[in-house]
Design a protein around this motif. Structure first.
Motif, PDB file in Angstrom:
ATOM      1  N   ALA A 104      17.195   5.556   0.270  1.00  0.00           N
ATOM      2  CA  ALA A 104      17.083   4.119   0.470  1.00  0.00           C
ATOM      3  C   ALA A 104      16.384   3.816   1.791  1.00  0.00           C
ATOM      4  O   ALA A 104      16.514   4.538   2.763  1.00  0.00           O
ATOM      5  N   ASP A 105      15.676   2.708   1.828  1.00  0.00           N
ATOM      6  CA  ASP A 105      14.963   2.300   3.025  1.00  0.00           C
ATOM      7  C   ASP A 105      15.033   0.785   3.110  1.00  0.00           C
ATOM      8  O   ASP A 105      14.706   0.089   2.158  1.00  0.00           O
ATOM      9  N   ALA A 106      15.488   0.297   4.250  1.00  0.00           N
ATOM     10  CA  ALA A 106      15.698  -1.147   4.393  1.00  0.00           C
ATOM     11  C   ALA A 106      14.408  -1.923   4.591  1.00  0.00           C
ATOM     12  O   ALA A 106      14.439  -3.137   4.670  1.00  0.00           O
ATOM     13  N   PHE A 107      13.273  -1.259   4.691  1.00  0.00           N
ATOM     14  CA  PHE A 107      12.053  -1.947   5.084  1.00  0.00           C
ATOM     15  C   PHE A 107      10.956  -1.853   4.032  1.00  0.00           C
ATOM     16  O   PHE A 107       9.778  -1.926   4.361  1.00  0.00           O
ATOM     17  N   ARG A 108      11.306  -1.705   2.743  1.00  0.00           N
ATOM     18  CA  ARG A 108      10.310  -1.410   1.719  1.00  0.00           C
ATOM     19  C   ARG A 108      10.118  -2.535   0.698  1.00  0.00           C
ATOM     20  O   ARG A 108       9.809  -2.289  -0.455  1.00  0.00           O
ATOM     21  N   THR A 109      10.264  -3.775   1.112  1.00  0.00           N
ATOM     22  CA  THR A 109       9.994  -4.888   0.218  1.00  0.00           C
ATOM     23  C   THR A 109       8.508  -4.881  -0.145  1.00  0.00           C
ATOM     24  O   THR A 109       7.650  -4.820   0.740  1.00  0.00           O
ATOM     25  N   PRO A 110       8.164  -4.951  -1.439  1.00  0.00           N
ATOM     26  CA  PRO A 110       6.745  -4.894  -1.832  1.00  0.00           C
ATOM     27  C   PRO A 110       5.980  -6.146  -1.428  1.00  0.00           C
ATOM     28  O   PRO A 110       6.548  -7.243  -1.324  1.00  0.00           O
ATOM     29  N   ALA A 111       4.675  -5.984  -1.225  1.00  0.00           N
ATOM     30  CA  ALA A 111       3.825  -7.109  -0.841  1.00  0.00           C
ATOM     31  C   ALA A 111       3.831  -8.203  -1.891  1.00  0.00           C
ATOM     32  O   ALA A 111       3.611  -9.385  -1.573  1.00  0.00           O
ATOM     33  N   THR A 112       4.082  -7.839  -3.150  1.00  0.00           N
ATOM     34  CA  THR A 112       4.103  -8.837  -4.218  1.00  0.00           C
ATOM     35  C   THR A 112       5.224  -9.857  -4.025  1.00  0.00           C
ATOM     36  O   THR A 112       5.170 -10.956  -4.610  1.00  0.00           O
ATOM     37  N   TYR A 113       6.224  -9.526  -3.245  1.00  0.00           N
ATOM     38  CA  TYR A 113       7.327 -10.465  -2.972  1.00  0.00           C
ATOM     39  C   TYR A 113       6.796 -11.800  -2.470  1.00  0.00           C
ATOM     40  O   TYR A 113       7.263 -12.871  -2.879  1.00  0.00           O
ATOM     41  N   ILE A 131      -1.256  -1.538   7.404  1.00  0.00           N
ATOM     42  CA  ILE A 131      -0.858  -0.134   7.462  1.00  0.00           C
ATOM     43  C   ILE A 131       0.596  -0.051   7.924  1.00  0.00           C
ATOM     44  O   ILE A 131       0.909  -0.264   9.096  1.00  0.00           O
ATOM     45  N   GLY A 132       1.482   0.225   6.970  1.00  0.00           N
ATOM     46  CA  GLY A 132       2.873   0.508   7.309  1.00  0.00           C
ATOM     47  C   GLY A 132       3.691  -0.667   7.770  1.00  0.00           C
ATOM     48  O   GLY A 132       4.703  -0.470   8.452  1.00  0.00           O
ATOM     49  N   ILE A 133       3.324  -1.904   7.417  1.00  0.00           N
ATOM     50  CA  ILE A 133       4.078  -3.061   7.890  1.00  0.00           C
ATOM     51  C   ILE A 133       5.452  -3.092   7.215  1.00  0.00           C
ATOM     52  O   ILE A 133       5.542  -3.063   5.989  1.00  0.00           O
ATOM     53  N   PRO A 134       6.543  -3.144   7.977  1.00  0.00           N
ATOM     54  CA  PRO A 134       7.863  -3.220   7.354  1.00  0.00           C
ATOM     55  C   PRO A 134       7.983  -4.434   6.441  1.00  0.00           C
ATOM     56  O   PRO A 134       7.603  -5.547   6.806  1.00  0.00           O
ATOM     57  N   ASN A 135       8.466  -4.201   5.244  1.00  0.00           N
ATOM     58  CA  ASN A 135       8.669  -5.250   4.250  1.00  0.00           C
ATOM     59  C   ASN A 135       7.386  -5.932   3.804  1.00  0.00           C
ATOM     60  O   ASN A 135       7.405  -7.084   3.359  1.00  0.00           O
ATOM     61  N   TYR A 136       6.281  -5.192   3.888  1.00  0.00           N
ATOM     62  CA  TYR A 136       5.021  -5.611   3.256  1.00  0.00           C
ATOM     63  C   TYR A 136       4.366  -4.327   2.738  1.00  0.00           C
ATOM     64  O   TYR A 136       3.435  -3.793   3.342  1.00  0.00           O
ATOM     65  N   VAL A 137       4.896  -3.820   1.634  1.00  0.00           N
ATOM     66  CA  VAL A 137       4.475  -2.525   1.116  1.00  0.00           C
ATOM     67  C   VAL A 137       3.460  -2.745  -0.001  1.00  0.00           C
ATOM     68  O   VAL A 137       3.798  -3.258  -1.069  1.00  0.00           O
ATOM     69  N   VAL A 138       2.211  -2.378   0.269  1.00  0.00           N
ATOM     70  CA  VAL A 138       1.133  -2.609  -0.698  1.00  0.00           C
ATOM     71  C   VAL A 138       1.319  -1.748  -1.937  1.00  0.00           C
ATOM     72  O   VAL A 138       1.135  -2.210  -3.066  1.00  0.00           O
ATOM     73  N   ASP A 139       1.668  -0.481  -1.737  1.00  0.00           N
ATOM     74  CA  ASP A 139       1.877   0.446  -2.856  1.00  0.00           C
ATOM     75  C   ASP A 139       3.249   1.094  -2.699  1.00  0.00           C
ATOM     76  O   ASP A 139       3.394   2.065  -1.957  1.00  0.00           O
ATOM     77  N   PRO A 140       4.271   0.583  -3.384  1.00  0.00           N
ATOM     78  CA  PRO A 140       5.618   1.135  -3.224  1.00  0.00           C
ATOM     79  C   PRO A 140       5.743   2.608  -3.623  1.00  0.00           C
ATOM     80  O   PRO A 140       6.703   3.268  -3.229  1.00  0.00           O
ATOM     81  N   ASP A 141       4.773   3.124  -4.383  1.00  0.00           N
ATOM     82  CA  ASP A 141       4.848   4.519  -4.816  1.00  0.00           C
ATOM     83  C   ASP A 141       4.192   5.484  -3.822  1.00  0.00           C
ATOM     84  O   ASP A 141       4.246   6.705  -4.012  1.00  0.00           O
ATOM     85  N   ALA A 142       3.562   4.939  -2.803  1.00  0.00           N
ATOM     86  CA  ALA A 142       2.852   5.785  -1.831  1.00  0.00           C
ATOM     87  C   ALA A 142       3.584   5.758  -0.492  1.00  0.00           C
ATOM     88  O   ALA A 142       4.274   4.795  -0.158  1.00  0.00           O
ATOM     89  N   GLU A 143       3.431   6.828   0.263  1.00  0.00           N
ATOM     90  CA  GLU A 143       3.966   6.850   1.615  1.00  0.00           C
ATOM     91  C   GLU A 143       3.064   7.706   2.481  1.00  0.00           C
ATOM     92  O   GLU A 143       2.472   8.672   2.022  1.00  0.00           O
ATOM     93  N   ASP A 144       2.923   7.303   3.738  1.00  0.00           N
ATOM     94  CA  ASP A 144       2.137   8.115   4.651  1.00  0.00           C
ATOM     95  C   ASP A 144       3.074   9.035   5.442  1.00  0.00           C
ATOM     96  O   ASP A 144       4.278   9.081   5.198  1.00  0.00           O
ATOM     97  N   ARG A 145       2.502   9.768   6.382  1.00  0.00           N
ATOM     98  CA  ARG A 145       3.269  10.778   7.097  1.00  0.00           C
ATOM     99  C   ARG A 145       4.398  10.154   7.930  1.00  0.00           C
ATOM    100  O   ARG A 145       5.480  10.724   8.030  1.00  0.00           O
TER     101      ARG A 145
END
Length: 323
Positions: A104-113, A131-145
């Protein structure tokens, strides 16, 4: 021109010094107001949506509940029931365990919200690279390092509501190394986006400084080492800026003695833009005003950079005596 914004979580105006941190203070810097959550201190979960929308948490709707983001999809499964049957303190403890021991991650609200809620953001209608904005996740299935590292910290960073700062680490120095890698990666991604000449706005975020601050409340020198290193990382990005590019640094709050403080900061290469920001509520408007001031279209950027490269090549040939 490209406007590069780097969100440095917990960059504290009281801990920067223009002589020691020229790249964290830039041409101009200042302390700005932030917003406390109902729990009594600023919340990263709430504030980055505020920064990109210009709306307080009560209006954008992403609010933290006693340190636990119950509206996160993972936690939402039991949130309605929890609100009725679990005491607040127990909700906090369960949430801390879930966020430490699961994916779980508290900061992964998708951008579509935001579109679904008819909420405008600073990224709408422009060539932007978030790039990596908390609670603005463009692609919820992707993650960077950075995100992958954060998810794998284990006992290097455990949530503990009874600890100073709400967290503890089994090895603060090893934890420091991983956090510095996180910061390096996100700032490197901003550099790559700037060099790509495809965006008018590049907005990257890193949590490294915040994470370190939470577990170094009794290791002040280690926290200040982080400021020195991140100053160097931002300096490398600053060196990539073209003549017409601008850089803005923004934080959501400060952090001292392991605890969030109620003062954030901004720093920038454009003094007028910095002066227009009094609080986290003003960041979006300041960015948009700067983007309106100059043509930031990718084609115009490429033309200017190509012309600049040509001049540099001519000067180099002249210096070598070929022309």
């Amino acid at each position: 021109m490209v406007l590069v914004v780097v969100g440095i979580d917990a960059l504290d105006p009281d801990l920067v010094d223009p002589d020691m941190h020229p790249n964290l203070t830039l041409t101009s810097h200042r302390a700005i107001d932030t917003i406390d959550s109902h729990a009594g201190e600023p919340s990263t979960h709430e504030l980055w949506p505020t920064i990109i929308t210009g709306l307080p948490p009560s209006e954008h709707g992403l609010e933290l509940d006693d340190g636990v983001a119950w509206e996160n999809p993972f936690l939402r499964l039991g949130s309605d029931l929890a609100e009725f049957v679990l005491p607040d303190a127990l909700q906090t403890r369960i949430g801390a365990w879930l966020l430490t021991n699961t994916g779980a991650d508290a900061f992964r609200t998708p951008a579509t919200y935001y579109g679904d809620k008819s909420i405008e953001t600073v990224f709408d209608g422009r060539d932007a690279k978030p790039i990596g904005i908390p609670n603005y996740v463009v692609d919820p299935d992707a993650e960077d390092r950075e995100h992958a590292l954060r998810r794998s910290l284990g006992d290097l960073f455990e949530r503990d509501p009874e600890a100073t700062g709400g967290h503890r680490s089994s090895d603060p120095h090893e934890f420091y190394e991983q956090c510095m890698e996180m910061a390096m990666i996100r700032i490197a991604r901003a550099r790559r986006a700037l060099r790509g000449d495809r965006h008018e706005l590049v907005f990257a975020y890193t949590s490294g400084l915040d994470l370190i601050g939470h577990v170094t409340y009794d290791l002040h020198d280690l926290q200040m080492d982080a400021y020195a290193e991140i100053d160097e990382f931002v300096g490398e990005l600053r060196n990539d800026l073209g003549e017409d590019d601008e850089l803005l640094l923004v934080s959501d709050h400060g952090l001292q003695d392991g605890v969030h403080t109620s003062e954030a900061m901004v720093a920038g290469t454009n003094e007028t833009m910095v002066d227009s920001i009094d609080s986290v509520l003003d960041v979006r408007a300041a960015i948009e005003a700067e983007l309106r001031r100059t043509d930031h279209s990718p084609d115009e950027q490429a033309l200017r950079r190509t012309q600049g490269d040509g001049d540099a090549v001519t000067e180099q040939l002249e210096d070598l005596g070929y022309i």
